[in-house]
Design a protein around this motif. Sequence first.
Motif, PDB file in Angstrom:
ATOM      1  N   THR B  61       0.860  -1.187   0.000  1.00  0.00           N
ATOM      2  CA  THR B  61       0.000   0.000   0.000  1.00  0.00           C
ATOM      3  C   THR B  61       0.891   1.231   0.000  1.00  0.00           C
ATOM      4  O   THR B  61       1.883   1.279   0.723  1.00  0.00           O
ATOM      5  CB  THR B  61      -0.884   0.020   1.271  1.00  0.00           C
ATOM      6  N   TYR B  62       0.540   2.189  -0.884  1.00  0.00           N
ATOM      7  CA  TYR B  62       1.325   3.425  -0.967  1.00  0.00           C
ATOM      8  C   TYR B  62       0.361   4.595  -0.984  1.00  0.00           C
ATOM      9  O   TYR B  62      -0.523   4.643  -1.831  1.00  0.00           O
ATOM     10  CB  TYR B  62       2.189   3.394  -2.226  1.00  0.00           C
ATOM     11  N   MET B  63       0.481   5.475  -0.059  1.00  0.00           N
ATOM     12  CA  MET B  63      -0.401   6.633   0.058  1.00  0.00           C
ATOM     13  C   MET B  63      -1.873   6.199  -0.031  1.00  0.00           C
ATOM     14  O   MET B  63      -2.678   6.813  -0.722  1.00  0.00           O
ATOM     15  CB  MET B  63      -0.129   7.649  -1.051  1.00  0.00           C
ATOM     16  N   GLY B  64      -2.168   5.120   0.646  1.00  0.00           N
ATOM     17  CA  GLY B  64      -3.544   4.658   0.682  1.00  0.00           C
ATOM     18  C   GLY B  64      -4.006   3.901  -0.558  1.00  0.00           C
ATOM     19  O   GLY B  64      -5.144   3.446  -0.624  1.00  0.00           O
ATOM     20  N   LYS B  65      -3.124   3.755  -1.544  1.00  0.00           N
ATOM     21  CA  LYS B  65      -3.510   3.061  -2.777  1.00  0.00           C
ATOM     22  C   LYS B  65      -2.876   1.684  -2.827  1.00  0.00           C
ATOM     23  O   LYS B  65      -1.771   1.479  -2.298  1.00  0.00           O
ATOM     24  CB  LYS B  65      -3.035   3.847  -4.000  1.00  0.00           C
ATOM     25  N   ASN B  66      -3.556   0.770  -3.504  1.00  0.00           N
ATOM     26  CA  ASN B  66      -2.970  -0.540  -3.737  1.00  0.00           C
ATOM     27  C   ASN B  66      -1.951  -0.418  -4.872  1.00  0.00           C
ATOM     28  O   ASN B  66      -2.300  -0.369  -6.044  1.00  0.00           O
ATOM     29  CB  ASN B  66      -4.071  -1.543  -4.098  1.00  0.00           C
ATOM     30  N   LEU B  67      -0.707  -0.396  -4.500  1.00  0.00           N
ATOM     31  CA  LEU B  67       0.352  -0.128  -5.468  1.00  0.00           C
ATOM     32  C   LEU B  67       0.422  -1.189  -6.561  1.00  0.00           C
ATOM     33  O   LEU B  67       0.730  -0.893  -7.720  1.00  0.00           O
ATOM     34  CB  LEU B  67       1.701  -0.041  -4.741  1.00  0.00           C
ATOM     35  N   LEU B  68       0.113  -2.411  -6.189  1.00  0.00           N
ATOM     36  CA  LEU B  68       0.259  -3.514  -7.147  1.00  0.00           C
ATOM     37  C   LEU B  68      -0.745  -3.420  -8.301  1.00  0.00           C
ATOM     38  O   LEU B  68      -0.580  -4.081  -9.313  1.00  0.00           O
ATOM     39  CB  LEU B  68       0.133  -4.859  -6.431  1.00  0.00           C
ATOM     40  N   ASP B  69      -1.764  -2.574  -8.147  1.00  0.00           N
ATOM     41  CA  ASP B  69      -2.727  -2.352  -9.230  1.00  0.00           C
ATOM     42  C   ASP B  69      -2.205  -1.376 -10.280  1.00  0.00           C
ATOM     43  O   ASP B  69      -2.782  -1.267 -11.352  1.00  0.00           O
ATOM     44  CB  ASP B  69      -4.033  -1.750  -8.669  1.00  0.00           C
ATOM     45  N   LEU B  70      -1.155  -0.650  -9.940  1.00  0.00           N
ATOM     46  CA  LEU B  70      -0.727   0.440 -10.823  1.00  0.00           C
ATOM     47  C   LEU B  70       0.456   0.025 -11.698  1.00  0.00           C
ATOM     48  O   LEU B  70       1.384  -0.619 -11.220  1.00  0.00           O
ATOM     49  CB  LEU B  70      -0.317   1.668  -9.994  1.00  0.00           C
ATOM     50  N   PRO B  71       0.432   0.410 -12.987  1.00  0.00           N
ATOM     51  CA  PRO B  71       1.595   0.147 -13.824  1.00  0.00           C
ATOM     52  C   PRO B  71       2.772   1.041 -13.419  1.00  0.00           C
ATOM     53  O   PRO B  71       2.582   2.052 -12.734  1.00  0.00           O
ATOM     54  CB  PRO B  71       1.110   0.497 -15.242  1.00  0.00           C
ATOM     55  N   ALA B  72       3.947   0.652 -13.837  1.00  0.00           N
ATOM     56  CA  ALA B  72       5.174   1.331 -13.409  1.00  0.00           C
ATOM     57  C   ALA B  72       5.129   2.834 -13.630  1.00  0.00           C
ATOM     58  O   ALA B  72       5.524   3.617 -12.757  1.00  0.00           O
ATOM     59  CB  ALA B  72       6.374   0.732 -14.134  1.00  0.00           C
ATOM     60  N   GLU B  73       4.637   3.265 -14.821  1.00  0.00           N
ATOM     61  CA  GLU B  73       4.673   4.698 -15.101  1.00  0.00           C
ATOM     62  C   GLU B  73       3.738   5.478 -14.182  1.00  0.00           C
ATOM     63  O   GLU B  73       4.028   6.606 -13.792  1.00  0.00           O
ATOM     64  CB  GLU B  73       4.385   5.002 -16.576  1.00  0.00           C
ATOM     65  N   THR B  74       2.628   4.842 -13.781  1.00  0.00           N
ATOM     66  CA  THR B  74       1.707   5.509 -12.847  1.00  0.00           C
ATOM     67  C   THR B  74       2.340   5.616 -11.464  1.00  0.00           C
ATOM     68  O   THR B  74       2.214   6.638 -10.790  1.00  0.00           O
ATOM     69  CB  THR B  74       0.371   4.753 -12.781  1.00  0.00           C
ATOM     70  N   ARG B  75       3.036   4.568 -11.060  1.00  0.00           N
ATOM     71  CA  ARG B  75       3.720   4.630  -9.764  1.00  0.00           C
ATOM     72  C   ARG B  75       4.712   5.786  -9.762  1.00  0.00           C
ATOM     73  O   ARG B  75       4.827   6.525  -8.773  1.00  0.00           O
ATOM     74  CB  ARG B  75       4.467   3.320  -9.498  1.00  0.00           C
ATOM     75  N   ALA B  76       5.423   5.944 -10.871  1.00  0.00           N
ATOM     76  CA  ALA B  76       6.395   7.037 -10.963  1.00  0.00           C
ATOM     77  C   ALA B  76       5.685   8.383 -10.850  1.00  0.00           C
ATOM     78  O   ALA B  76       6.129   9.282 -10.133  1.00  0.00           O
ATOM     79  CB  ALA B  76       7.156   6.952 -12.279  1.00  0.00           C
ATOM     80  N   ARG B  77       4.566   8.496 -11.574  1.00  0.00           N
ATOM     81  CA  ARG B  77       3.828   9.768 -11.554  1.00  0.00           C
ATOM     82  C   ARG B  77       3.219  10.047 -10.185  1.00  0.00           C
ATOM     83  O   ARG B  77       2.965  11.193  -9.826  1.00  0.00           O
ATOM     84  CB  ARG B  77       2.734   9.744 -12.616  1.00  0.00           C
TER      85      ARG B  77
END
Lengths: 482, 252
Positions: B61-77
């Motif tokens: 979990t990152y900033m309240g979001k499920n990080l594993l749902d996000l593609p790499a570029e979204t995580r960067a953004r």
Amino acid sequence: MKDDDNKILQEVTGSDYKYGFYTDIEMDQAPPGLTEDTIRFISAKKNEPEFMLEFRLKAFRHWQTLKEPEWAHVEYPSINYQDLIYYSAPRKKPKYDNIDEVDPELLETFEKLGIPLDEQKSLAGVAVDAVMDSVSVGSTFKKTLEEQGVIFCSFSEALQKHPELIKKHMGTVVPYTDNFFAALNSAVFSDGSFAYIPKGVKCPLELSTYFRINAANTGQFERTLIVAEEGSYVSYMEGCTAPIRDENQLHAAIVEIIAHKDAEVKYSTVQNWWPGDKEGKGGVYNFVTKRGICEGDNSKISWTQVETGSAVTWKYPSLILKGDNSTGEFYSVAVTNNKQQADTGTKMIHLGKNTRSTIISKGISAGQSNNSYRGLVKTSKKAENARNFSQCDSLLLGDQSGAHTFPYLDVGNRTSIVEHEATTSKISEDQLFYCLQRGIDMEGAIGLIVNGYAKEVLSKLPMEFAVEAQKLLSVSLEGSVG
Amino acid sequence: MLNIKNLSASINGKTIISGLNLEVKEGEVHAIMGPNGSGKSTLASVIAGRETFDVDEGTITYMGKNLLDLPAETRAREGIFLGFQYPVEIPGVSIANFMRTAINEKRKYLGLEPLTGAEFLKLMEEKKKMVDIQSKLTNRSVNEGFSGGEKKKNEIFQMAMLEPRLAILDETDSGLDIDALKVVAKGVNKLRRPDNATIVITHYQRLLDYITPDFVHVLYDGRIIKSGDKNLALELEKKGYDWVKKEAPAGV
């Protein structure tokens, strides 16, 4: 701004359009098929001088004795030359009192083509001669050019106004006997551009022409002739787009460039014709003969091309370095995606002493496409101290595309030096992830990497063309990595 | 900010991370240490979203979001930055162009207007001064022909440009001489803010002389077997990793 656009467009489409031979709407297209009658029809339509008709007929008779070449590394269904239409002119009568009368489709086309006929263009120093279908619709900036004695007009217009120049130069670099498609073009060519730079004149504007294939099923046979007299300079740009098509379209153009003593011609083209859909259906066949001759001593011609279009491309812009100390350059980026096929390269024929040539070719293959570089460097017995440097790089995307290099070297004397370098590389997963991790998505990443790879060539393009070309490279590779 | 629970990850069927837990809060600096092959770089890649690794179990979990749902570029953004151990070369793409593209992609994602050329240049000059890198570097192609030190400084410069919420520095100290190390550490310290966090992955305690961590974790065999404060790093330096391995209860 919009009003300015319209005003200028109106000026452009409203003036300069005085050749009455296609105002008859009923007769604006030749019937399909190719016979001597078709050729007489085209020539009569265009009100051509007698020598032109003779030239066409000779070419046609020669063409009938030739067979379509099969040696290129491309495959396509055979073309029935009797099914094609060899002449078509724009549909509407282009005399307008008011901008509202201009066919909105035409305006839209200009928009899509990205031809901003506005003052910015003038500030950027670009003259536009737009070729809609086979007939030139108009020219801008003629005055500036005329003051310098530069002739820049459609081929048809040149035939009316400067027949002696055409007669003197046409077919001297690419004779109609040169090859199958050159013979065909010489027989049926529809229109094109003519540029003539008088002795000692540095052309004050970049000459720019946009081609576009418009009517369905119309073979396009453009003809470009550029003559640079002693000590002159010109930068000439050509670019083209085509809308979605179901049927294959044949394009067999000829470009001839003549550079006399101390003259320099810079020819740049960005070519993005409809490449067909993902299955390779539709799309333009681009079988082009481009050749320049450095006729005089110390002359220079450079070709810069960005090729992203066409279903099948067959194109070898070549140079004959006849004058002593003359220089030839070839800078090329060829992108193929999906099922596109490109067989492209150059020929550098060194005849004069101390002649120099440089070849930088960057191939990019994605999807299931095939991209071949085919080049010949020849130094004749008399070409003492001739030098060539060739660099052919291939970049592969995915694992189903192909890159091929066919370099031919023919060295005729002991003092010439010919160098050839070649590399093949892939976009690595590491590079892509590096970009993704910085927030750049997959397509952006590929666009960035590919543009970096092609930078050496893109930097040779005139500024505004380079920007367009960069966008084009990214767009062409959309969806190439899944 | 970041909460990793019971994480297991593998590559080509080979498990690298197994049952890892880690919590990072805003304003903190965490150091992750461990011997070669313990899974340090894998952890960094998994957080950044590299698809060559499979996440088999657990949550991030990152900033309240499920990080594993996000593609790499979204995580960067979303503000995750990875400073690479081996930054790749991208021939023909200048650092300035690369950064402008990245920043404007991020701004687009956040619903902001892209930076104009002038704004971008101003920002770049500011950050160059901040992290003490040479002016010419940004005109060069990304990492092409860079020395080891230049590559790492370039990573820190990019970090300064992108102003991440969570920065992960993967062995940024490896292959650096002491001067380059100081530049890198200075950059990291300057970028430290109460609302961002840093994970420093390192082999040696050396870097931690210049970047003071709030927590030190020892990664071994795909999980964290010991955590402590900065003194743990000093102890490791003295005693090596073996004593921690022995101390670690099986199955933790």
